[in-house]
Design an enzyme around this catalytic site. Structure first.
Site, short mmCIF file in Angstrom:
data_model
loop_
_atom_site.label_atom_id
_atom_site.label_comp_id
_atom_site.label_asym_id
_atom_site.label_seq_id
_atom_site.Cartn_x
_atom_site.Cartn_y
_atom_site.Cartn_z
CB SER A 7 19.46 32.23 -16.90
OG SER A 7 18.06 32.38 -16.94
CG ASN A 8 16.06 29.01 -19.57
OD1 ASN A 8 15.15 29.77 -19.88
ND2 ASN A 8 16.00 28.26 -18.46
CB SER A 9 16.97 32.45 -24.43
OG SER A 9 16.76 31.20 -25.04
CB SER A 10 12.34 30.97 -20.78
OG SER A 10 11.00 31.26 -20.49
CB ALA A 63 12.46 27.55 -19.26
#
Ligand code: CTP
Length: 407
Positions: free
Chosen positions: A220-223, A287
């Protein structure tokens, strides 16, 4: 401090409550800007606030008596504990300490400000109650304070900030009162009766997506979703019907928004495609993960020195929308770490967008998981507008302002 936003709430009656925090000095500028913009502001201070600033300052600027005492015989006939709340178009508590937040959430009314508030929280029909918290980060993170804030949000109390940054104690963390111009912009949004998106159906995506590696791990990502949620909130307040398609976040969907929760890029693609026909404007603020694991085992992958993941590209949702679009105005985002304008312009063209909001996510105060952003908006006619660092809420307003000038 340069005002970033022209305000449009002349003639409104504002009740400004000031509690005992060092940030009380910022309330002077807030009051000045409200008065400059034609608001009639009455100020209520708590006894604790008097330790930081005098009523004289607020009296001179507001041209009204500043209320402190619950039982001041001179103002008895005004019945201030009832009438000050009733007559206000908006009640703004800035700065708001953990103490006043706790009193509001638990029905304590032991002074004038908390007594005014008990008559308004959860029952108020005329205009918002806006709280701008200010406290040290440990106090703000306290589960008790967070529980109180959650309860007040459920009772339709609005919160602006606090922001992360340097605190009066010298520590760094979330607890700084929002800047007065951001609070002003927030008040304006809450008081705005603008209907400039009436008739539009806005489809907004927000947050990250998660792509499973095995039953317990994911990519995942930190959005945080804050940008997309702010865009959705602003659109609904401007009169649009809003469909928010959100990846996993910790945010509550804004009031009045239809929210569809998804987890993976594929689920987001399907949800967007299902709703595309209804939409007149699409904003892809999510994102979306660019890769997913090609094979997801049923069982947890056991630990070893190294593993190799076979990653496959996910489908580009914006490209899919552009191919299927009918009449929709399409706004994309570009998360870059260099050569911002060229990379974003390239995405605008290759994905056939009407507008792209470009941000250099490597800059401090920009990009993922912060309350502010620094963006450049590029439209398909070649217009490039740079915006200085400001809150995601104000950026949301700027995006709509830009759309209205470019549609
Ligand atoms: N986007 C999308 N579907 C994807 C990936 C991205 O719709 N699978 C959208 C994003 O929501 C954003 C825009 O495309 O509006 C640009 O995303 P960004 O991450 O900046 O760029 P990518 O197109 O993914 O390219 P790169 O990661 O190589 O910069």
């Amino acid at each position: 401090m340069t005002p970033t936003h022209k305000l449009t709430f002349s003639g409104k009656k504002i009740l400004l409550g000031i509690t005992g925090s060092i940030a009380a000095y910022k309330a002077v500028y807030l009051l000045r800007r409200l008065v400059e913009n034609g608001c009639d502001v009455k100020v209520v201070m708590t006894r604790e606030a008097l330790n930081f600033i005098t009523p004289l300052t607020f009296g001179v600027l507001s041209k009204h008596h500043v209320y402190v005492d619950m039982f001041d015989p001179q103002y008895a006939e005004d019945i201030p504990h009832l009438n000050l709340g009733r007559e206000a178009d908006a009640m703004v508590i800035a700065p708001a300490t953990a103490n006043i937040i706790g009193k509001m959430a638990n029905g304590v009314c032991d002074d004038l400000l908390s007594t005014i508030l008990i008559g308004q929280v959860g029952v108020r029909r005329s205009g918002p109650i806006i709280i701008a918290p200010a406290m040290d980060y440990e106090m703000y993170e306290s589960p008790v304070v967070q529980k109180n804030i959650k309860l007040l949000k459920e009772l339709m109390v609005d919160f602006v900030g606090p922001e992360a940054g340097m605190l009066a104690s010298g520590a760094s963390g979330q607890g700084r009162m929002s800047e007065p111009d951001d609070i002003l912009s927030f008040i304006e949004t809450r008081l705005s009766k603008s209907e400039d998106l009436k008739g539009q159906v806005v489809l907004v995506t927000a947050g990250p997506t998660r792509e499973a590696i095995d039953p317990v791990r994911y990519i995942s990502n930190s959005s945080s979703g804050k940008m997309g949620y702010a865009i959705a909130d602003s659109a609904v307040r401007r009169g649009a019907r809003v469909i928010l398609i959100s990846g996993p976040t910790f945010l509550n969907p804004p009031a009045g928004v239809e929210c569809i929760n998804v987890v993976t890029a594929e689920e987001m693609l399907n949800a967007v495609m299902n709703k595309l026909e209804e939409a007149t404007i699409v904003v892809m603020a999510a994102a979306v993960s660019d890769f997913r694991s090609a094979d997801i085992p049923d069982k947890k992958i056991k630990k070893s020195e190294s593993i190799t993941l076979n990653l496959k590209k996910t489908q580009d949702i914006l490209e899919a929308i552009s191919k299927k679009r009918d009449k929709q105005f399409i706004i994309g985002f570009a998360a870059e770490t260099g050569d911002l304008i060229n990379n974003a312009t390239q995405k605008l063209k290759s994905k056939s967008l009407d507008m792209i909001v470009a941000n250099d996510v490597s800059l401090p105060g920009a990009g993922f998981d912060v309350d502010t952003n620094i963006v450049t908006i590029i439209d398909k006619k070649g217009g490039i507008t740079e915006y200085p660092k400001t809150s995601k809420r104000i950026i949301a307003e700027n995006i709509w302002g830009h759309y209205l000038g470019n549609r």
